[in-house]
Scaffold this motif. Structure first.
Motif, mmCIF file in Angstrom:
data_model
loop_
_atom_site.group_PDB
_atom_site.id
_atom_site.type_symbol
_atom_site.label_atom_id
_atom_site.label_comp_id
_atom_site.label_asym_id
_atom_site.label_seq_id
_atom_site.Cartn_x
_atom_site.Cartn_y
_atom_site.Cartn_z
ATOM 1 N N HIS A 1 0.806 3.455 -3.245
ATOM 2 C CA HIS A 1 -0.179 4.529 -3.050
ATOM 3 C C HIS A 1 0.357 5.690 -2.209
ATOM 4 O O HIS A 1 0.497 6.802 -2.693
ATOM 5 N N THR A 2 0.642 5.387 -0.928
ATOM 6 C CA THR A 2 0.941 6.476 0.016
ATOM 7 C C THR A 2 2.200 7.257 -0.363
ATOM 8 O O THR A 2 2.180 8.483 -0.407
ATOM 9 N N THR A 3 3.291 6.527 -0.612
ATOM 10 C CA THR A 3 4.541 7.214 -0.912
ATOM 11 C C THR A 3 4.461 8.026 -2.218
ATOM 12 O O THR A 3 4.854 9.194 -2.230
ATOM 13 N N GLU B 1 0.845 -1.208 0.000
ATOM 14 C CA GLU B 1 0.000 0.000 0.000
ATOM 15 C C GLU B 1 0.879 1.257 0.000
ATOM 16 O O GLU B 1 0.668 2.195 -0.756
ATOM 17 N N ALA B 2 1.914 1.240 0.856
ATOM 18 C CA ALA B 2 2.812 2.398 0.939
ATOM 19 C C ALA B 2 3.564 2.601 -0.374
ATOM 20 O O ALA B 2 3.661 3.713 -0.889
ATOM 21 N N GLN C 1 1.924 9.381 -3.426
ATOM 22 C CA GLN C 1 1.098 10.547 -3.098
ATOM 23 C C GLN C 1 1.923 11.613 -2.371
ATOM 24 O O GLN C 1 1.836 12.804 -2.676
ATOM 25 N N GLN C 2 2.754 11.160 -1.417
ATOM 26 C CA GLN C 2 3.611 12.104 -0.683
ATOM 27 C C GLN C 2 4.557 12.825 -1.640
ATOM 28 O O GLN C 2 4.804 14.013 -1.507
#
Lengths: 255, 233
Positions: free
Chosen positions: A226-228, A222-223, A230-231
């Motif tokens: 998606h998350t990373t 997920e990281a 996005q960051q």
């Protein structure tokens, strides 16, 4: 999903040849669930030296065609810049594009060695208020031979992005092993498609989710997908925490 | 969106977040002690270090800088820990440029100073991390920058890497008026703390003293005294 790195512009580098090809690869990405693509072109790798003017022309042609075909994807401009001793000066002179206005800058190492000036050149770039996004570090032979160099990159807060194909063994077992190792060290924190075409190097991010989840668990996949990303698009720093391989027991218990 | 400074500050910066706590009082006492010490020779550049990581030197540097600024000293806090910079995390500052940028562009160092959360406190974060921190910190440019900084500010507090693990702080101690060594109760080892002190003494650094951090307070009378007027939790 956000694809941090794909070649989708028509007729500029080894990505799609025509505008039709562009539409085809991007359509494939959207079908797969990608909504934002950081659209790179090789700025100076010796085979393809795409100038800013050429890049911008191809970018606006692609954006117009995508809108006309009502393909709902957002392209973000960026260049993939091959490491050289005077990147910071060239950047300051406006030769290269960072990723949109995120302050992240895509650098790739030459495939066969890790030049002595690498760390200094990256530091000079970061003095230009750029955060370094190191593209497919697993494919650099110098880094594979000397993992302590990865540690030095890590200390300088360089963020690595693996090419998804590396994780599937597309570039051979050595590159695949290096990719896993760099993820476990913390240098690689995200995966991009590095897509070039519909068949050989597709923009299919979802294919990498299961292989990452199987090794490190779903939170990590997920990281990384998606998350990373996005960051990065928000221009935020990313913590370079090492990822631990999940044990077999936990793996079976989690099923 | 307007930024709420108190929300971005690390709560452990007690001089600001819990001004009436025992810990905050201790940081003010540390400030007072330094003022007395400066009778024996000006203390314009103070370096905070520890023997090994995790002693709490960045927090000490941050809280001491706050206490100094509160006493109307025009204070600059510099993050010279290029191994593991923390000051920007503690104070919620951006860190795209800072000390390392100032060292590579020394004529425009003022551009890399940021405003602190209170009047009289300015902050220079570490800036991007170089491949060779100790070289940069022991350079001639660093010596002249430190000189320029202390001409501009009443007092400059430097947070530096642990002294046993890296040579950075030992090199930097040569441009300082004094060094504070932070040790943490129940955490740092006596052996390495003594080694840290020796490293500094070998190069004739002026070690002002040791800050004992993270003491568990058990003495009722003591805490009552410092907590006077404040409800006990």
């Amino acid at each position: 999903m956000i694809d941090l790195h794909a070649h989708v512009l028509p007729g500029v580098d080894d990505g799609p040849k025509t505008l039709e090809d562009t539409l085809a690869v991007v359509r494939q990405a959207t079908t797969d669930g990608t909504t934002i693509i950081v659209s790179v072109a090789h700025a100076n790798d010796g085979h393809f030296d795409v100038s800013r003017a050429q890049y911008e022309k191809a970018f606006s042609a692609a954006s117009t065609a995508l809108a006309a075909a009502s393909i709902g994807v957002k392209l973000i401009p960026a260049m993939e810049v091959r490491l050289g001793p005077r990147l910071a000066q060239d950047f300051a002179e406006g030769k290269f594009l960072a990723i949109g206005n995120t302050g992240y800058f895509c650098v790739e190492l030459p495939p066969n060695d890790f030049p002595a000036y690498t760390l200094d050149a990256l530091f000079e770039l970061s003095l230009e208020k750029l955060r370094i996004l190191l593209i497919h570090p697993e494919r650099n032979r110098g880094l594979r031979k000397r993992p302590e160099l990865a540690d030095r990159l890590l200390r300088m807060e360089v963020l690595g992005v693996a090419s998804g194909g590396s994780l599937l063994g597309q570039f051979g077992p050595e590159v695949e092993a290096a990719a896993w190792q760099l993820i476990e060290m913390g240098l690689i924190q995200a995966v991009a498609s590095d897509g070039h075409s519909v068949s050989k190097r597709p923009l299919r991010l979802s294919a990498y989710e299961p292989v990452i989840a199987r090794r490190y668990g779903e939170a990590v996949s997920e990281a990384m997908l998606h998350t990373t990303p996005q960051q990065v698009l928000e221009g935020l720093p990313v913590e370079l925490a090492p990822h631990e391989r999940i044990g077999w027991r936990r793996f079976f218990a989690g099923r | 969106m307007p930024l709420d400074l108190t929300q971005m500050l690390d709560p452990k910066l007690v001089v600001l977040t819990a001004p009436r706590s025992v810990a905050a009082e201790q940081y003010r006492a540390l400030r007072t002690n330094l003022e007395f010490m400066s009778v024996g020779g000006a203390l314009e550049r103070i370096m905070i270090t520890s023997a090994t990581p995790g002693a709490g030197k960045s927090l000490t540097a941050g809280n001491l800088a706050l206490a100094l600024a509160q006493a109307s000293k025009n204070t600059l806090l510099v993050d010279a820990d290029l191994r593991r910079p923390m000051i920007h995390h503690l104070f919620g500052n951006a860190n795209l440029s800072g000390l390392t940028t100032a060292l590579t562009r020394p004529d425009e160092w003022e551009k890399y100073v940021q405003r602190g959360p209170i009047a009289n406190l300015s902050i220079m974060t570490s800036g991007p991390i170089p491949p060779n921190p100790s070289e940069l910190l022991s350079s001639v440019t660093m010596i002249s920058l430190a000189g320029q900084l202390s001409q501009t500010y009443d007092i400059v507090v430097f947070d530096t890497p642990p002294v046993v693990s890296f040579t950075d702080a030992v090199a930097l101690s040569q441009t300082m008026d004094g060094v504070l060594l932070v040790v943490r109760a129940g955490h740092t080892s006596r052996k390495s703390d003594i080694k840290g002190k020796e490293r500094l003494s070998q190069v004739n650094a002026r070690v002002l003293g040791v800050v004992l951090n993270d003491v568990q307070m058990q003495d009722e009378a003591y805490s009552y005294y410092y907590g006077y007027g404040e409800k006990k939790s």
